[in-house]
Design a protein around this motif. Structure first.
Motif, mmCIF file in Angstrom:
data_model
loop_
_atom_site.group_PDB
_atom_site.id
_atom_site.type_symbol
_atom_site.label_atom_id
_atom_site.label_comp_id
_atom_site.label_asym_id
_atom_site.label_seq_id
_atom_site.Cartn_x
_atom_site.Cartn_y
_atom_site.Cartn_z
ATOM 1 N N ALA A 1 0.841 -1.207 0.000
ATOM 2 C CA ALA A 1 0.000 0.000 0.000
ATOM 3 C C ALA A 1 0.871 1.250 0.000
ATOM 4 O O ALA A 1 0.555 2.235 -0.673
ATOM 5 C CB ALA A 1 -0.935 -0.004 1.206
ATOM 6 N N ARG A 2 1.971 1.205 0.720
ATOM 7 C CA ARG A 2 2.890 2.346 0.729
ATOM 8 C C ARG A 2 3.420 2.615 -0.682
ATOM 9 O O ARG A 2 3.537 3.760 -1.103
ATOM 10 C CB ARG A 2 4.053 2.091 1.685
ATOM 11 N N SER A 3 3.718 1.554 -1.429
ATOM 12 C CA SER A 3 4.234 1.735 -2.790
ATOM 13 C C SER A 3 3.176 2.368 -3.699
ATOM 14 O O SER A 3 3.514 3.122 -4.608
ATOM 15 C CB SER A 3 4.746 0.415 -3.368
ATOM 16 N N ASP B 1 4.163 10.840 0.374
ATOM 17 C CA ASP B 1 5.101 10.229 1.312
ATOM 18 C C ASP B 1 4.324 9.558 2.431
ATOM 19 O O ASP B 1 3.358 10.120 2.962
ATOM 20 C CB ASP B 1 6.039 11.281 1.909
ATOM 21 N N SER B 2 4.744 8.360 2.781
ATOM 22 C CA SER B 2 4.098 7.621 3.863
ATOM 23 C C SER B 2 5.147 6.775 4.567
ATOM 24 O O SER B 2 6.252 6.584 4.063
ATOM 25 C CB SER B 2 2.972 6.745 3.316
ATOM 26 N N GLN C 1 0.774 -0.099 10.699
ATOM 27 C CA GLN C 1 0.014 1.079 10.327
ATOM 28 C C GLN C 1 0.734 1.832 9.219
ATOM 29 O O GLN C 1 1.934 2.047 9.292
ATOM 30 C CB GLN C 1 -0.169 2.024 11.526
ATOM 31 N N LEU C 2 -0.044 2.230 8.235
ATOM 32 C CA LEU C 2 0.455 3.088 7.173
ATOM 33 C C LEU C 2 0.046 4.504 7.559
ATOM 34 O O LEU C 2 -1.147 4.788 7.736
ATOM 35 C CB LEU C 2 -0.156 2.684 5.835
ATOM 36 N N VAL C 3 1.027 5.372 7.753
ATOM 37 C CA VAL C 3 0.740 6.732 8.199
ATOM 38 C C VAL C 3 1.154 7.747 7.142
ATOM 39 O O VAL C 3 2.109 7.531 6.390
ATOM 40 C CB VAL C 3 1.437 7.057 9.548
ATOM 41 N N VAL C 4 0.395 8.831 7.098
ATOM 42 C CA VAL C 4 0.666 9.949 6.198
ATOM 43 C C VAL C 4 0.481 11.241 6.983
ATOM 44 O O VAL C 4 -0.097 11.243 8.066
ATOM 45 C CB VAL C 4 -0.280 9.954 4.969
ATOM 46 N N ARG C 5 0.934 12.332 6.392
ATOM 47 C CA ARG C 5 0.689 13.635 7.012
ATOM 48 C C ARG C 5 -0.811 13.899 7.031
ATOM 49 O O ARG C 5 -1.536 13.522 6.095
ATOM 50 C CB ARG C 5 1.400 14.736 6.236
#
Length: 110
Positions: free
Chosen positions: A21-23, A31-32, A52-56
């Motif tokens: 998912a990050r890709s 950016d994550s 956890q996938l985190v983002v701003r």
């Protein structure tokens, strides 16, 4: 909430799913980071582990939309592939584009 504060956009049971998912987000210029549980990889504790996938915070809505679209596209692609028999003789279940035995692609692939 500060725009640069990190928020969880999606949680995963398995680390490789989180990185996949990050890709997807990276390909869209978002950016994550993947944050993992301290218990990951310790026997039976892996069932409780989550990644956890985190983002701003200011990118959350866009990231959520991108991940939802990617999931829908993957689901549609999987539904389009019927069960099939590979040249090697292996029976491949519906939704799989590659033979589990030899790795050859589904003959109906373009």
């Amino acid at each position: 909430m500060h725009p640069e504060e990190l928020v969880i956009v999606q949680a995963f049971e398995f680390e490789d799913e989180a990185h996949l998912a990050r890709s997807v987000l990276d390909a869209e210029g978002i950016d994550s980071k993947v944050l993992g549980s301290e218990t990951a990889g310790f026997g039976s504790l892996t069932n409780d582990a989550s990644f956890q996938l985190v983002v701003r915070n200011d990118l959350y809505e866009r990231a959520k939309q991108i991940l939802e679209q990617a999931a829908q596209q993957q689901e549609e692609e999987e539904e389009a592939i019927p069960a099939w028999k590979c040249e090697c003789g292996a029976e491949v279940d519906e939704g799989f584009a590659l033979c589990w035995s030899c790795g050859k692609p589904w003959p109906g692939a373009v």
